[in-house]
Design an enzyme around this catalytic site. Sequence first.
Site, PDB file in Angstrom:
ATOM      1  N   ASP A 126       0.853  -1.186   0.000  1.00 50.06           N
ATOM      2  CA  ASP A 126       0.000   0.000   0.000  1.00 50.06           C
ATOM      3  C   ASP A 126       0.889   1.235   0.000  1.00 50.06           C
ATOM      4  O   ASP A 126       1.991   1.220   0.559  1.00 50.06           O
ATOM      5  CB  ASP A 126      -0.932   0.028   1.209  1.00 50.06           C
ATOM      6  CG  ASP A 126      -2.162   0.884   0.942  1.00 50.06           C
ATOM      7  OD1 ASP A 126      -3.183   0.333   0.467  1.00 50.06           O
ATOM      8  OD2 ASP A 126      -2.102   2.109   1.177  1.00 50.06           O
ATOM      9  N   ASP A 154       4.458   2.121  -4.080  1.00 50.83           N
ATOM     10  CA  ASP A 154       3.500   2.510  -5.108  1.00 50.83           C
ATOM     11  C   ASP A 154       3.093   1.258  -5.879  1.00 50.83           C
ATOM     12  O   ASP A 154       3.927   0.606  -6.511  1.00 50.83           O
ATOM     13  CB  ASP A 154       4.164   3.529  -6.041  1.00 50.83           C
ATOM     14  CG  ASP A 154       3.219   4.063  -7.110  1.00 50.83           C
ATOM     15  OD1 ASP A 154       2.148   3.468  -7.322  1.00 50.83           O
ATOM     16  OD2 ASP A 154       3.567   5.075  -7.743  1.00 50.83           O
ATOM     17  N   ASP A 254      -7.689  -4.499  -5.586  1.00 45.17           N
ATOM     18  CA  ASP A 254      -8.908  -3.811  -5.159  1.00 45.17           C
ATOM     19  C   ASP A 254      -8.589  -2.323  -5.224  1.00 45.17           C
ATOM     20  O   ASP A 254      -8.139  -1.720  -4.254  1.00 45.17           O
ATOM     21  CB  ASP A 254      -9.294  -4.245  -3.745  1.00 45.17           C
ATOM     22  CG  ASP A 254     -10.623  -3.662  -3.307  1.00 45.17           C
ATOM     23  OD1 ASP A 254     -11.537  -3.591  -4.144  1.00 45.17           O
ATOM     24  OD2 ASP A 254     -10.741  -3.269  -2.133  1.00 45.17           O
ATOM     25  N   CYS A 316     -15.195  -0.522  -5.511  1.00 50.22           N
ATOM     26  CA  CYS A 316     -16.511  -0.319  -4.892  1.00 50.22           C
ATOM     27  C   CYS A 316     -17.224   0.858  -5.550  1.00 50.22           C
ATOM     28  O   CYS A 316     -18.044   1.527  -4.933  1.00 50.22           O
ATOM     29  CB  CYS A 316     -16.399  -0.136  -3.383  1.00 50.22           C
ATOM     30  SG  CYS A 316     -15.414   1.273  -2.854  1.00 50.22           S
TER      31      CYS A 316
END
Length: 381
Positions: A126, A154, A254, A316
């Site tokens: 992350d 990154d 994700d 999402c």
Amino acid sequence: MADARSTPESLPPAFLEFLQENGLDPMMYSMADTIPRYIRLKPGMEAQIPEIQSELKCHLDKVSWLPDFYAIPPQIYGIDAASGAAVLALDVQPGEHVLDLCAAPGAKLCMLADMLGGRGSLTGVDVAKHRLAACRTMLQKYSLGDCCRLFVADGTSFSILPVNSSLGSGEGSTCLKDNGSTLSEWTSKRSWKDRQKSKKARTAGSPHLTSTSEPELIYYGKHSGLVGLRKCDALRPSADDEAQTSGYDKVLVDAECTHDGSIKHIQKFEFWGWKTLDQRVLDAERTDDLHHLQLRLLTNGFKLLKTGGSLVYSTCSLTVAQNENVVQQFLCKHSSAELQKIDSADSWPCRSGSIFKTLRFDPATSQTSGLFVAKFTKLQI
């Protein structure tokens, strides 16, 4: 207390326009009270359900279509069932090497660790160090970190492959003889040098790495393959095409998105202020940047995947631009990529995306937050 439900009348005109442009029904934001929250129970802990119910003072309703998931009252935080479905779509098997390219805040990372069963390896990446530190805390809290390693990096340029066992014996090492400090068992105690480095980073005021920054290893378990390895080998970037044979078996991307499919997230803007929504979600320049970022994350995740491996891309967001359009652009540029059918999804309460084999969860259809899922495999070319 203010009513937590957002109705079309209470949503700001700019957001309503955004929904209309993307063909989304604003009524879904009035469904928050009818969508359960979900938790995931560690496999093998079913016998403790009565004790958990007593402690939480609520009943756990088993989710029939997703193993180990239970619906709970909306006041208790957990992991949304749609997010769990994205992880389950990877079909992770014990002993595999798995990469979670956008790992924070960590619920999916923990689920992946459980699926590995203490065998294989799990790499979490992350760009935000404080968020990845929260992942580290979760892994340690639930005793899931033995086979894990976490890198602040990154995701669009991360290039470290699973640990090559030959490096542990010094064969194939890229280290110079005078630069061979080895990694001992991980400890939360940091050296003076590391503390000074962190202090300088805070002073510089940059919370995120640039794409040219070297990945920072902030955690590794005792069975991650790094203990005894020289640090320069642990941070060795992969060579061109090396991932074809030595890459990850499974990759989860994700990706960062506008979060418009997360009903609870959008509700927060009623308290944060709708102007904040304009800046974080509706700003055209930021949205364009997101599309570019999503494609780069997907591209790099696929680059790190071994031939025959599987990658799941999810967001999402419910917009076509951040989902099907990204998938279409990616497929046009990568002849070795092929969409896979998600076999376990036959019993899931979701619908097909506009591209065959992609899936969409939404509040009305799934009783979950919105989520888009696409699964790829890498072909031998």
